[in-house]
Design an enzyme around this catalytic site. Structure first.
Site, PDB file in Angstrom:
ATOM      1  CD  GLN A   1      30.929  47.040  35.770  1.00 41.87           C
ATOM      2  OE1 GLN A   1      31.067  47.827  36.681  1.00 41.87           O
ATOM      3  NE2 GLN A   1      30.184  45.965  35.906  1.00 41.87           N
TER       4      GLN A   1
ATOM      5  CG  HIS B   1      35.872  39.821  39.318  1.00 44.28           C
ATOM      6  ND1 HIS B   1      36.198  40.632  40.374  1.00 44.28           N
ATOM      7  CD2 HIS B   1      35.697  40.644  38.266  1.00 44.28           C
ATOM      8  CE1 HIS B   1      36.211  41.900  39.972  1.00 44.28           C
ATOM      9  NE2 HIS B   1      35.911  41.924  38.706  1.00 44.28           N
TER      10      HIS B   1
END
Length: 441
Positions: free
Chosen positions: A227, A44
């Site tokens: 994901q 991230h």
């Protein structure tokens, strides 16, 4: 006392939708951010005032002062990777100690998981999935095979030593027989992980208890997925998927909160589509336009640096994702990447054998038969980067978003117009709901 509000952030495509930035922006309204699936294969990227943070295991809430971050039991934890990430955050001046909590029930990734995955992925005749080779899949395999090591066990040094000795003996035999791999040293592994256990110990707690107590006290919790829906082990393009529950349902299993505690689901989609690794991708654009999107969108993995495959927004996929997740709100990211295009194709339907279908194929091979039905929408040919008011977007950009909202069946609550935290448009209804969530009972 009023129960605290919750929301789940979920990837509506194949991951890499920009969940990190969105969790970071929204975490201002939540007391706790809890990660519920995946491992350090998820990256991230968050940019705050030009400063870049790449988080792999630690939830994005750690970047908000006063916000607690929880790594749930559904995550597979590499202790060495966690300590490296924690060290980098401390160096950057981020307060981690006392703000980060790790579930004592999360499973641990050990070096033999990486050895097995790397060897299997490169073995002749095996279907290449395109994994990150970080041991995620084999760690989940051991979890389901009831032979895994959990964080609570990692801290029990006597048990850790015995577990490593037995597991290394078994894994070395398997790896040598199947892949002719060099053996791992159990003593060396134990020494390294016993030292890591000591440093991880201060973060460890009963995360389910922490989260349920926080909710009972009226605190708000944001659940952070890894994901995307189409990489979910059950509902994705199997076998080209991840090894965990990436959908909103995974938030419950992966943290220990009850199903009736989830208030809303926020699906994240790019204004176009991307995919990393192998597997089906019906709207993939393999030509010059696809390369143009890759460059403009900087579509390279935050963790691996791998170039992402690029393509057009897939509305049938978005509707499927909305159905599986129960998506209430949609967040559209990277709108600015489409700024230069004169027209933008969008997949509005699917045909199999010339017949329209509502079904998404269960088999990966079924995607070979898919023909996408496209509608071309006019582009806006002007910069949207950094725009923070919806009314200031070009008319064609607003029409594009309205089309996506209508066709997806979920209301758009937020639009990202650039990588920085501030490059964000928040819609009034969405803001009202967030503010209601932020108020404690």
């Amino acid at each position: 006392m009023k129960k605290g509000k919750t929301a789940v952030i979920v990837g509506a495509q194949w991951g890499d939708e920009g969940k990190g930035k969105i969790v970071d922006v929204l975490s201002e309204n939540f007391s706790v951010v809890a990660r519920y699936a995946g491992g350090h294969n998820a990256g991230h990227t968050v940019i705050i005032n030009g400063k870049k943070f790449v988080l792999q295991l630690v939830p994005c809430g750690v970047l908000r002062p006063g916000c607690r971050s929880v790594i749930g039991n559904g995550v597979v934890l590499d202790p060495i990777a966690l300590l490296k990430e924690v060290g980098a955050l401390r160096e950057a001046g981020v307060k981690v100690d006392g703000h980060l909590f790790v579930s004592n029930r999360a499973h641990v990734i050990l070096p033999y998981h990486r050895m097995i995955e790397l060897a299997a992925e490169n073995a002749p005749g095996r279907v290449k999935i395109g994994t990150t080779s970080r041991g995620i899949g084999p760690a989940y395999e051991d979890k389901m095979g009831r032979r895994g090591l959990r964080v609570a066990d990692l801290l029990d040094l006597k048990l850790l030593k015995k577990h490593i000795e037995n597991a290394v003996r078994e894994k070395n035999m398997i790896a040598h027989a199947l892949f002719n791999t060099e053996p791992l040293d159990a003593d060396k592994m134990y020494t390294e992980y016993a030292q890591a256990a000591e440093k991880v110990a201060p973060f460890v707690c009963d995360a389910a208890l922490l989260l349920n107590q926080a909710l009972a006290q009226g605190e708000s919790v944001l659940f952070e997925g890894a994901q995307g829906t189409m990489l979910d082990i059950d509902h994705g393009t199997y076998p080209f998927v991840t090894s965990s529950s990436a959908t909103s349902g995974g938030a419950v299993i992966g943290t220990g909160v009850p199903p009736n505690s989830i208030d809303s689901v926020i699906g994240i989609t790019k204004a176009y589509c991307t995919r990393v690794g192998e597997g089906p991708f019906p709207t993939e654009e393999k030509g010059e336009l696809g390369e143009q999107i890759r460059k403009r969108g900087n579509e390279f993995g935050a963790v691996t640096g791998r170039p992402r495959r690029t393509g057009w927004l897939d509305l049938p996929l978005l509707r499927y994702s909305g159905m599986i997740n129960g998506t209430n709100w949609l967040v559209v990211t990277k709108l600015d990447v489409l700024d230069e295009l004169a027209e933008i194709p969008v997949a509005v339907g699917l045909k199999i054998d010339g017949k329209k279908t509502m079904e998404v194929p269960a088999q990966a091979s079924g995607y070979d038969e898919i023909e996408c039905i496209y509608e071309k929408l006019p582009g806006w040919r002007t910069s949207t980067e950094g725009i923070v008011e919806y009314e200031k977007l070009p008319r064609q950009a607003r029409e594009y978003l309205a089309f996506v909202e209508k066709e997806s069946g979920a209301k758009i609550g937020m639009i990202s117009t650039g990588p920085d935290r501030s490059h964000t448009i928040l819609m009034p209804d969405f803001v009202s709901e967030l503010k209601a969530a932020a108020r404690k009972a």
